[in-house]
Design a protein around this motif. Structure first.
Motif, mmCIF file in Angstrom:
data_model
loop_
_atom_site.group_PDB
_atom_site.id
_atom_site.type_symbol
_atom_site.label_atom_id
_atom_site.label_comp_id
_atom_site.label_asym_id
_atom_site.label_seq_id
_atom_site.Cartn_x
_atom_site.Cartn_y
_atom_site.Cartn_z
ATOM 1 N N MET A 69 -22.415 -29.923 -1.565
ATOM 2 C CA MET A 69 -21.332 -30.540 -0.803
ATOM 3 C C MET A 69 -21.106 -29.765 0.493
ATOM 4 N N CYS A 70 -20.630 -30.464 1.485
ATOM 5 C CA CYS A 70 -20.264 -29.827 2.749
ATOM 6 C C CYS A 70 -19.050 -30.569 3.282
ATOM 7 N N PHE A 71 -17.867 -29.986 3.089
ATOM 8 C CA PHE A 71 -16.624 -30.629 3.492
ATOM 9 C C PHE A 71 -15.872 -29.877 4.589
ATOM 10 N N SER A 72 -16.284 -28.636 4.890
ATOM 11 C CA SER A 72 -15.539 -27.810 5.846
ATOM 12 C C SER A 72 -16.505 -27.172 6.834
ATOM 13 N N VAL A 73 -16.229 -27.356 8.132
ATOM 14 C CA VAL A 73 -17.157 -26.884 9.160
ATOM 15 C C VAL A 73 -16.414 -26.253 10.336
ATOM 16 N N ASN A 74 -17.154 -25.452 11.087
ATOM 17 C CA ASN A 74 -16.693 -24.896 12.357
ATOM 18 C C ASN A 74 -17.413 -25.659 13.467
ATOM 19 N N VAL A 75 -16.647 -26.359 14.300
ATOM 20 C CA VAL A 75 -17.222 -27.095 15.419
ATOM 21 C C VAL A 75 -16.603 -26.572 16.718
ATOM 22 N N ASN A 76 -16.555 -25.259 16.833
ATOM 23 C CA ASN A 76 -16.038 -24.650 18.059
ATOM 24 C C ASN A 76 -17.176 -24.604 19.086
ATOM 25 N N LEU A 77 -17.505 -25.770 19.623
ATOM 26 C CA LEU A 77 -18.604 -25.933 20.573
ATOM 27 C C LEU A 77 -18.064 -26.605 21.824
ATOM 28 N N VAL A 78 -18.270 -25.998 22.970
ATOM 29 C CA VAL A 78 -17.741 -26.575 24.199
ATOM 30 C C VAL A 78 -18.712 -27.613 24.759
ATOM 31 N N LYS A 79 -18.188 -28.472 25.602
ATOM 32 C CA LYS A 79 -18.939 -29.583 26.183
ATOM 33 C C LYS A 79 -20.249 -29.110 26.815
ATOM 34 N N GLU A 80 -20.182 -28.074 27.648
ATOM 35 C CA GLU A 80 -21.365 -27.616 28.372
ATOM 36 C C GLU A 80 -22.442 -27.114 27.420
ATOM 37 N N GLU A 81 -22.037 -26.458 26.346
ATOM 38 C CA GLU A 81 -22.990 -25.951 25.363
ATOM 39 C C GLU A 81 -23.681 -27.106 24.639
ATOM 40 N N LEU A 82 -22.925 -28.100 24.255
ATOM 41 C CA LEU A 82 -23.496 -29.266 23.587
ATOM 42 C C LEU A 82 -24.490 -29.995 24.493
ATOM 43 N N GLU A 83 -24.080 -30.229 25.717
ATOM 44 C CA GLU A 83 -24.931 -30.992 26.629
ATOM 45 C C GLU A 83 -26.216 -30.238 26.951
ATOM 46 N N SER A 84 -26.116 -28.924 27.122
ATOM 47 C CA SER A 84 -27.301 -28.120 27.410
ATOM 48 C C SER A 84 -28.244 -28.078 26.215
ATOM 49 N N ARG A 85 -27.702 -27.930 25.034
ATOM 50 C CA ARG A 85 -28.526 -27.804 23.826
ATOM 51 C C ARG A 85 -29.324 -29.072 23.539
ATOM 52 N N TYR A 86 -28.696 -30.240 23.727
ATOM 53 C CA TYR A 86 -29.347 -31.491 23.341
ATOM 54 C C TYR A 86 -29.854 -32.310 24.535
ATOM 55 N N GLY A 87 -29.633 -31.830 25.759
ATOM 56 C CA GLY A 87 -30.072 -32.587 26.930
ATOM 57 C C GLY A 87 -29.429 -33.962 26.970
ATOM 58 N N ALA A 88 -28.163 -34.015 26.594
ATOM 59 C CA ALA A 88 -27.458 -35.291 26.491
ATOM 60 C C ALA A 88 -26.075 -35.151 27.116
ATOM 61 N N THR A 89 -25.444 -36.279 27.365
ATOM 62 C CA THR A 89 -24.125 -36.311 27.998
ATOM 63 C C THR A 89 -23.057 -36.614 26.969
ATOM 64 N N LEU A 90 -22.003 -35.797 26.946
ATOM 65 C CA LEU A 90 -20.881 -36.025 26.041
ATOM 66 C C LEU A 90 -20.025 -37.164 26.572
ATOM 67 N N ILE A 91 -19.906 -38.209 25.762
ATOM 68 C CA ILE A 91 -19.085 -39.360 26.120
ATOM 69 C C ILE A 91 -17.629 -39.063 25.730
#
Length: 240
Positions: A1-23
């Motif tokens: 099971m996986c019910f609890s997560v840390n998603v402390n990720l900023v927009k710039e980090e997400l976009e750089s990591r995946y080469g995608a644009t945050l909508i």
């Protein structure tokens, strides 16, 4: 099971990591702690448009759902999807074939059973970089109002050696993708055998440490770095 997560990720980090644009970046709220039963909105990269990072709600509602009551009942049972039954289970089979996604997180929490005690652990990469989880998504439209519900589930698999020691009650873990697997997971032409291999227990090197009682306090603000800090329970002493 996986019910609890840390998603402390900023927009710039997400976009750089995946080469995608945050909508809808104004709607996005990074957090050190998110729990499935609060139905949080989280970033996902979907197979239909991997150039975009969208915000979907945790808890998959199949597009075939009927009433709102049915949708809510199903969602509370679809925070996770077992890898072993994806092609057969009605709630997931269609999404498994045509609507796969990646869920970016910083880390996740699991509880270890020792006697009557449940000890919380935090699991993360050694360099604290983004972890990509395999997921499924779907879109349900409530016909009475036209409201659109975009939702996802996290795929789980058998625990690897580390998670077998930590999550020792169920011996499960989220399906973690490396960079090569990310592309294949989103590629809808991938074969059944390829997908099965992708969803095996992760061999990725992960770190883990115990965390404090804050993670269990439902009345506290858990969106704080304190929730992931290493913690060792004080030894009990007896005064004579």
């Amino acid at each position: 099971m996986c019910f609890s997560v840390n998603v402390n990720l900023v927009k710039e980090e997400l976009e750089s990591r995946y080469g995608a644009t945050l909508i809808d970046p104004d709607k996005y709220r990074p957090s050190f702690y998110l729990h499935a039963f609060s139905i949080p909105e989280m970033p996902v990269i979907c197979s239909d448009d991997p150039a975009k990072i969208k915000l979907f709600r945790w808890g998959l509602i199949p597009s075939s759902s009927g009433s709102m009551e049915e949708a809510e009942r199903i969602r509370n049972k679809t925070f996770n999807a077992r890898a072993e039954g994806l092609s057969d289970k009605r709630s997931f089979s269609l999404s498994y074939r045509s609507k796969r996604c990646i869920i970016p997180i910083r880390g996740f929490f699991e509880w270890q059973h020792k006697g009557k005690e449940k000890i919380p652990w935090y699991i993360y990469k050694s360099d604290d970089s983004i972890i990509s989880l395999a997921g499924l998504y779907d879109t349900w439209i409530f016909d009475k109002t036209g409201e659109v519900f975009n939702t996802f589930t996290i795929v789980t698999t058998e625990a690897n050696e580390l998670l077998s020691e930590i999550h020792n009650s169920a011996k499960r873990m989220p399906a973690i993708l490396d960079i090569v697997q990310e592309k294949r997971w989103l590629d809808l032409s991938a074969s059944e055998n390829e997908l099965t291999d992708i969803l095996r227990p992760s061999s990725m090197i992960l770190n883990a440490h115990t965390v404090g009682p804050l993670v269990n306090d439902r009345n506290a603000d858990r969106n704080t770095p304190d929730v992931i800090k290493p913690y060792r329970k004080p030894l009990q002493t007896t005064l004579f």
